[in-house]
Design a protein around this motif. Structure first.
Motif, PDB file in Angstrom:
ATOM      1  N   GLU A  32       8.046   5.139   1.433  1.00  0.00           N
ATOM      2  CA  GLU A  32       8.090   3.680   1.309  1.00  0.00           C
ATOM      3  C   GLU A  32       6.708   3.059   1.147  1.00  0.00           C
ATOM      4  O   GLU A  32       6.523   2.182   0.296  1.00  0.00           O
ATOM      5  N   ALA A  33       5.757   3.484   1.928  1.00  0.00           N
ATOM      6  CA  ALA A  33       4.419   2.891   1.829  1.00  0.00           C
ATOM      7  C   ALA A  33       3.823   3.107   0.447  1.00  0.00           C
ATOM      8  O   ALA A  33       3.254   2.184  -0.162  1.00  0.00           O
ATOM      9  N   THR A  34       3.956   4.313  -0.090  1.00  0.00           N
ATOM     10  CA  THR A  34       3.432   4.608  -1.426  1.00  0.00           C
ATOM     11  C   THR A  34       4.204   3.844  -2.490  1.00  0.00           C
ATOM     12  O   THR A  34       3.617   3.292  -3.429  1.00  0.00           O
ATOM     13  N   SER A  35       5.519   3.795  -2.355  1.00  0.00           N
ATOM     14  CA  SER A  35       6.354   3.057  -3.313  1.00  0.00           C
ATOM     15  C   SER A  35       5.962   1.586  -3.348  1.00  0.00           C
ATOM     16  O   SER A  35       5.819   0.992  -4.428  1.00  0.00           O
ATOM     17  N   PHE A  36       5.793   0.981  -2.179  1.00  0.00           N
ATOM     18  CA  PHE A  36       5.395  -0.429  -2.116  1.00  0.00           C
ATOM     19  C   PHE A  36       4.030  -0.632  -2.769  1.00  0.00           C
ATOM     20  O   PHE A  36       3.813  -1.617  -3.488  1.00  0.00           O
ATOM     21  N   ALA A  37       3.100   0.279  -2.519  1.00  0.00           N
ATOM     22  CA  ALA A  37       1.757   0.148  -3.095  1.00  0.00           C
ATOM     23  C   ALA A  37       1.800   0.222  -4.620  1.00  0.00           C
ATOM     24  O   ALA A  37       1.104  -0.534  -5.314  1.00  0.00           O
ATOM     25  N   ILE A  38       2.620   1.113  -5.151  1.00  0.00           N
ATOM     26  CA  ILE A  38       2.760   1.238  -6.607  1.00  0.00           C
ATOM     27  C   ILE A  38       3.378  -0.031  -7.189  1.00  0.00           C
ATOM     28  O   ILE A  38       2.908  -0.578  -8.196  1.00  0.00           O
ATOM     29  N   LEU A  39       4.443  -0.509  -6.570  1.00  0.00           N
ATOM     30  CA  LEU A  39       5.107  -1.727  -7.044  1.00  0.00           C
ATOM     31  C   LEU A  39       4.154  -2.923  -6.986  1.00  0.00           C
ATOM     32  O   LEU A  39       4.087  -3.723  -7.933  1.00  0.00           O
ATOM     33  N   ASP A  40       3.420  -3.054  -5.902  1.00  0.00           N
ATOM     34  CA  ASP A  40       2.478  -4.170  -5.763  1.00  0.00           C
ATOM     35  C   ASP A  40       1.414  -4.130  -6.860  1.00  0.00           C
ATOM     36  O   ASP A  40       1.086  -5.163  -7.459  1.00  0.00           O
ATOM     37  N   ARG A  41       0.881  -2.945  -7.129  1.00  0.00           N
ATOM     38  CA  ARG A  41      -0.168  -2.837  -8.147  1.00  0.00           C
ATOM     39  C   ARG A  41       0.391  -3.105  -9.533  1.00  0.00           C
ATOM     40  O   ARG A  41      -0.264  -3.743 -10.360  1.00  0.00           O
ATOM     41  N   PHE A  42       1.609  -2.637  -9.798  1.00  0.00           N
ATOM     42  CA  PHE A  42       2.234  -2.875 -11.099  1.00  0.00           C
ATOM     43  C   PHE A  42       2.373  -4.373 -11.345  1.00  0.00           C
ATOM     44  O   PHE A  42       2.025  -4.876 -12.431  1.00  0.00           O
ATOM     45  N   VAL A  43       2.858  -5.103 -10.372  1.00  0.00           N
ATOM     46  CA  VAL A  43       3.033  -6.550 -10.514  1.00  0.00           C
ATOM     47  C   VAL A  43       1.675  -7.244 -10.613  1.00  0.00           C
ATOM     48  O   VAL A  43       1.488  -8.170 -11.417  1.00  0.00           O
ATOM     49  N   GLU A  44       0.715  -6.803  -9.815  1.00  0.00           N
ATOM     50  CA  GLU A  44      -0.630  -7.376  -9.870  1.00  0.00           C
ATOM     51  C   GLU A  44      -1.231  -7.231 -11.270  1.00  0.00           C
ATOM     52  O   GLU A  44      -1.944  -8.125 -11.753  1.00  0.00           O
ATOM     53  N   ALA A  45      -0.931  -6.121 -11.944  1.00  0.00           N
ATOM     54  CA  ALA A  45      -1.455  -5.868 -13.284  1.00  0.00           C
ATOM     55  C   ALA A  45      -0.671  -6.613 -14.369  1.00  0.00           C
ATOM     56  O   ALA A  45      -0.996  -6.501 -15.550  1.00  0.00           O
ATOM     57  N   GLY A  46       0.354  -7.345 -13.974  1.00  0.00           N
ATOM     58  CA  GLY A  46       1.150  -8.094 -14.943  1.00  0.00           C
ATOM     59  C   GLY A  46       2.439  -7.425 -15.342  1.00  0.00           C
ATOM     60  O   GLY A  46       3.153  -7.912 -16.221  1.00  0.00           O
ATOM     61  N   GLY A  47       2.771  -6.292 -14.705  1.00  0.00           N
ATOM     62  CA  GLY A  47       4.024  -5.614 -15.007  1.00  0.00           C
ATOM     63  C   GLY A  47       5.224  -6.432 -14.551  1.00  0.00           C
ATOM     64  O   GLY A  47       5.210  -6.985 -13.443  1.00  0.00           O
ATOM     65  N   THR A  48       6.251  -6.475 -15.391  1.00  0.00           N
ATOM     66  CA  THR A  48       7.424  -7.289 -15.064  1.00  0.00           C
ATOM     67  C   THR A  48       8.747  -6.569 -15.287  1.00  0.00           C
ATOM     68  O   THR A  48       9.804  -7.177 -15.132  1.00  0.00           O
ATOM     69  N   PHE A  49       8.719  -5.285 -15.636  1.00  0.00           N
ATOM     70  CA  PHE A  49       9.941  -4.567 -16.029  1.00  0.00           C
ATOM     71  C   PHE A  49      10.054  -3.306 -15.179  1.00  0.00           C
ATOM     72  O   PHE A  49       9.254  -2.387 -15.301  1.00  0.00           O
ATOM     73  N   ILE A  50      11.061  -3.269 -14.292  1.00  0.00           N
ATOM     74  CA  ILE A  50      11.253  -2.153 -13.368  1.00  0.00           C
ATOM     75  C   ILE A  50      12.632  -1.557 -13.590  1.00  0.00           C
ATOM     76  O   ILE A  50      13.613  -2.288 -13.781  1.00  0.00           O
TER      77      ILE A  50
END
Length: 328
Positions: A32-50
């Motif tokens: 969970e901690a790693t998953s959250f970190a990946i998701l947070d960074r993706f959104v921070e970089a402008g990612g919008t499609f999961i």
């Protein structure tokens, strides 16, 4: 980040990032901690499609899945994520019982299952509407009319935005889309299939799936996409689970042929020219393809995600792209 429009009608179109993040192993193999970190960074970089599915990842513990959607729900609630993030999920591939497989005991695509699975996905993720809902695998037992009408009912009720299809034969995709058009119903707008720069042999049965139900976007499907220009291909396994660069992972039998050797050498050559990694060249090649392609790449660490994100800004020259395409 750059963005691409998906959807065929004004009512359903959405702008999404040109790179999609695969959440298949979040909450199971990826903690969970790693998953959250990946998701947070993706959104921070402008990612919008999961991307996820109601059956991910049942094979990790012999369950019926749901791990990925549940984690995405916890992440959405903890971060206050709303409609700005487009989440795609899938129905039809959930094993009917723990310890069984979706290749011989899948829930199928009846109208009842489509509704129940969609409702289960919305509850897990805390959604009142699914942005993109895919038909995950073929169900030859259910009439295509029932499947088309089952999906259309959810769209009519505002529970689903766009419809997609994954791992179906091209003729089944066309049959379902033609039927939907004939009846004035919403049809499949996004296609999700395995696709990468390296190509498998087409004269071998798919080693992963029974009866050829699932697999690669072959020439027939790519031809279909060239003709139906409003459709978009979401390409899963674009990096072949790390096989471009990892010497500890062998290619499966259908990728063991001279064409793979030639293409692998060429993509390494272009990577050296650009100063990019091989994985970044593959993703950039897909994002600039003549067929509209959104690479769907997973990540098990923030470092892997960073490598993938850098591909968004990699511009291949026309000469480099032509050299990649001409290699067989």
């Amino acid at each position: 980040m750059r963005y691409r429009t998906i959807g065929t009608t004004p009512a359903t179109r959405r702008e999404v990032s040109v790179l999609s993040l695969g959440a298949m192993l979040f909450g199971s193999v990826t903690d969970e901690a790693t998953s959250f970190a990946i998701l947070d960074r993706f959104v921070e970089a402008g990612g919008t499609f999961i991307d996820t599915s109601g059956n991910y990842a049942f094979w990790t513990d012999g369950s019926q899945g749901g791990h990925s959607e549940e984690l995405l729900g916890r992440w959405r609630r903890s971060r206050g994520v709303g409609r700005e993030i487009v989440i795609a999920t899938k129905v039809g591939g959930r094993p009917l019982a723990p310890g069984t497989s979706y290749t011989d005991n899948a829930e199928g695509l009846s109208a009842k299952v489509i509704r129940e699975s969609a409702e289960r996905s919305m509850e897990r993720m805390g959604l009142d509407r699914i942005d993109v809902l895919y038909s995950h695998i073929e169900d030859p037992r259910t009439p295509v009319e029932e499947t088309v009408e089952g999906f259309a009912a959810l769209v009519a009720e505002g529970l689903v935005g766009m419809l997609g299809v994954s791992n179906h034969a091209a003729w089944r995709v066309e049959r379902a889309r033609a039927l939907a058009k004939q009846r004035g119903l919403p049809g499949y707008e996004i296609l999700q299939y395995a696709h990468s720069y390296l190509r498998p042999r087409l004269d071998m049965p798919d080693a992963l799936f029974r009866d050829g139900n699932l697999g690669t976007a072959g020439p027939d499907l790519l031809t279909y996409l060239r003709e139906e220009r409003e459709l978009v291909l979401v390409a899963y396994s674009p990096l072949l689970s790390g096989r471009y660069t990892r010497t500890d992972k062998e290619f499966p039998p259908d990728f063991r042929h001279p064409g793979v050797d030639a293409r692998l050498a060429k993509v390494r050559e272009i990577a050296a020219e650009t100063g990019a990694t091989v994985n970044q060249v593959v993703l950039a090649w897909q994002m600039g393809h003549e067929v509209p392609i959104v690479p769907l790449a997973g990540a098990s660490s923030v470092a892997q995600l960073e490598e993938n994100l850098a591909a968004v800004d990699l511009e291949l020259t026309p000469e480099q792209r032509a050299a990649l395409d001409a290699t067989h």
